[in-house]
Design a protein around this motif. Structure first.
Motif, PDB file in Angstrom:
ATOM      1  N   GLY A 284     -57.111 -47.291  68.550  1.00  0.00           N
ATOM      2  CA  GLY A 284     -57.648 -47.765  67.290  1.00  0.00           C
ATOM      3  C   GLY A 284     -56.986 -46.996  66.168  1.00  0.00           C
ATOM      4  O   GLY A 284     -56.151 -46.120  66.415  1.00  0.00           O
ATOM      5  N   CYS A 285     -57.341 -47.301  64.932  1.00  0.00           N
ATOM      6  CA  CYS A 285     -56.780 -46.593  63.788  1.00  0.00           C
ATOM      7  C   CYS A 285     -57.715 -46.829  62.609  1.00  0.00           C
ATOM      8  O   CYS A 285     -58.100 -47.973  62.352  1.00  0.00           O
ATOM      9  CB  CYS A 285     -55.379 -47.130  63.474  1.00  0.00           C
ATOM     10  N   LEU A 286     -58.083 -45.756  61.909  1.00  0.00           N
ATOM     11  CA  LEU A 286     -58.970 -45.913  60.750  1.00  0.00           C
ATOM     12  C   LEU A 286     -58.318 -46.764  59.664  1.00  0.00           C
ATOM     13  O   LEU A 286     -59.016 -47.317  58.815  1.00  0.00           O
ATOM     14  CB  LEU A 286     -59.363 -44.537  60.198  1.00  0.00           C
TER      15      LEU A 286
ATOM     16  N   THR B  99     -51.136 -38.966  55.627  1.00  0.00           N
ATOM     17  CA  THR B  99     -50.594 -40.228  55.115  1.00  0.00           C
ATOM     18  C   THR B  99     -51.700 -41.260  54.869  1.00  0.00           C
ATOM     19  O   THR B  99     -51.659 -41.992  53.875  1.00  0.00           O
ATOM     20  CB  THR B  99     -49.613 -40.806  56.164  1.00  0.00           C
ATOM     21  N   GLN B 100     -52.670 -41.299  55.777  1.00  0.00           N
ATOM     22  CA  GLN B 100     -53.733 -42.314  55.705  1.00  0.00           C
ATOM     23  C   GLN B 100     -54.667 -42.104  54.519  1.00  0.00           C
ATOM     24  O   GLN B 100     -55.369 -43.038  54.133  1.00  0.00           O
ATOM     25  CB  GLN B 100     -54.566 -42.312  56.994  1.00  0.00           C
ATOM     26  N   VAL B 101     -54.685 -40.879  53.966  1.00  0.00           N
ATOM     27  CA  VAL B 101     -55.504 -40.630  52.782  1.00  0.00           C
ATOM     28  C   VAL B 101     -54.608 -40.413  51.564  1.00  0.00           C
ATOM     29  O   VAL B 101     -54.999 -39.773  50.585  1.00  0.00           O
ATOM     30  CB  VAL B 101     -56.505 -39.470  52.989  1.00  0.00           C
TER      31      VAL B 101
ATOM     32  N   GLN C 177     -49.500 -38.163  69.375  1.00  0.00           N
ATOM     33  CA  GLN C 177     -48.329 -39.031  69.159  1.00  0.00           C
ATOM     34  C   GLN C 177     -48.643 -40.118  68.131  1.00  0.00           C
ATOM     35  O   GLN C 177     -47.815 -40.431  67.262  1.00  0.00           O
ATOM     36  CB  GLN C 177     -47.872 -39.649  70.486  1.00  0.00           C
ATOM     37  N   HIS C 178     -49.842 -40.691  68.212  1.00  0.00           N
ATOM     38  CA  HIS C 178     -50.276 -41.720  67.244  1.00  0.00           C
ATOM     39  C   HIS C 178     -50.274 -41.133  65.829  1.00  0.00           C
ATOM     40  O   HIS C 178     -49.763 -41.752  64.891  1.00  0.00           O
ATOM     41  CB  HIS C 178     -51.672 -42.214  67.656  1.00  0.00           C
ATOM     42  N   GLU C 179     -50.841 -39.935  65.668  1.00  0.00           N
ATOM     43  CA  GLU C 179     -50.949 -39.335  64.328  1.00  0.00           C
ATOM     44  C   GLU C 179     -49.589 -38.871  63.813  1.00  0.00           C
ATOM     45  O   GLU C 179     -49.307 -38.974  62.622  1.00  0.00           O
ATOM     46  CB  GLU C 179     -51.951 -38.164  64.333  1.00  0.00           C
ATOM     47  N   MET C 180     -48.735 -38.353  64.701  1.00  0.00           N
ATOM     48  CA  MET C 180     -47.398 -37.938  64.265  1.00  0.00           C
ATOM     49  C   MET C 180     -46.581 -39.151  63.804  1.00  0.00           C
ATOM     50  O   MET C 180     -45.789 -39.035  62.863  1.00  0.00           O
ATOM     51  CB  MET C 180     -46.679 -37.167  65.379  1.00  0.00           C
ATOM     52  N   ASP C 181     -46.781 -40.288  64.415  1.00  0.00           N
ATOM     53  CA  ASP C 181     -46.134 -41.530  63.941  1.00  0.00           C
ATOM     54  C   ASP C 181     -46.475 -41.795  62.475  1.00  0.00           C
ATOM     55  O   ASP C 181     -45.598 -42.147  61.681  1.00  0.00           O
ATOM     56  CB  ASP C 181     -46.589 -42.739  64.777  1.00  0.00           C
ATOM     57  N   HIS C 182     -47.763 -41.628  62.106  1.00  0.00           N
ATOM     58  CA  HIS C 182     -48.172 -41.875  60.709  1.00  0.00           C
ATOM     59  C   HIS C 182     -47.334 -41.043  59.737  1.00  0.00           C
ATOM     60  O   HIS C 182     -46.981 -41.512  58.659  1.00  0.00           O
ATOM     61  CB  HIS C 182     -49.648 -41.506  60.503  1.00  0.00           C
ATOM     62  N   LEU C 183     -47.047 -39.780  60.117  1.00  0.00           N
ATOM     63  CA  LEU C 183     -46.310 -38.891  59.208  1.00  0.00           C
ATOM     64  C   LEU C 183     -44.879 -39.385  58.973  1.00  0.00           C
ATOM     65  O   LEU C 183     -44.237 -39.003  58.003  1.00  0.00           O
ATOM     66  CB  LEU C 183     -46.288 -37.452  59.752  1.00  0.00           C
TER      67      LEU C 183
HETATM   68 CO    CO Z   1     -53.914 -44.293  62.954  1.00  0.00          CO
END
Ligand code: CO
Ligand code: QAP
Length: 167
Positions: A92-94, A50-52, A134-140
């Motif tokens: 943190g988060c990129l 998602t972030q890219v 958990q942080h990365e699965m939230d992004h999805l």
């Molecule tokens: Co993030």
């Protein structure tokens, strides 16, 4: 390999709910390689597609000291909360560069996911690995760490990032 552009909060595309990966092909290998390169380049420990601006259910991470132990999770699913006792990390988060927030999440979760070959795996995670997944699965699902902080803090971050971007 290529560096990808990382979307920054409050880009609305970060709110997209990602679609499951259907084909375990060369293009999946290419995107995960590029995601890993982008994550390492930004000194990150986790990155969601998602972030890219790729709206597929793909996450990459590496919490090793020497940054030599990448983990690629395709179509990850939370199977169960193994230990609901909360663990707290300064996250943190990129996509939110320069901002860190102390958040609490379940300390141990069991995840099912596929690898690049399309083989299913089950992993029981704890501590930092549990938190990063958990942080990365939230992004999805279009969710971000800033959703867990106060409105006033989130507004402050939004204004500062927009200013940095010249919006
Ligand atoms: Co993030
Ligand atoms: C998620 O985040 C995470 O602000 C991954 O200037 C991180 O890799 C979960 C980064 C920590 C739990 C604990 C952030 C790099 C990287 C920044 C990241 C920055 C440069 C964030």
């Amino acid at each position: 390999m290529a560096l990808l552009k990382v979307l920054l909060f409050p880009d609305p595309r970060l709110r997209t709910v990602a679609e499951p990966v259907a084909q375990f092909d060369d293009s999946l290998k290419r995107i995960t390689n590029d995601m890993l390169e982008t994550m390492y380049d930004g000194s990150g420990i986790g990155l969601a597609a998602t972030q890219v601006n790729v709206h597929k259910r793909i996450i990459v991470l590496d919490i090793s000291e020497d940054k030599d132990n990448p983990l690629i999770l395709i179509n990850p699913k939370l199977k169960k909360i193994v230990d609901s006792e909360k663990v707290s990390y300064s996250e943190g988060c990129l996509s939110v560069p320069g901002f860190y927030e102390e958040l609490s999440r379940p300390s141990s979760v069991e995840i099912a996911a596929f690898n690049l070959e399309g083989e299913e795996m089950n992993i029981i995670t704890d501590d930092l690995l549990s938190v990063v997944i958990q942080h990365e699965m939230d992004h999805l699902d279009g969710k971000m760490m800033v959703d867990f902080i106060s409105n006033i803090k989130r507004e402050m971050i939004r204004k500062k990032l927009n200013k940095a971007k010249g919006i």
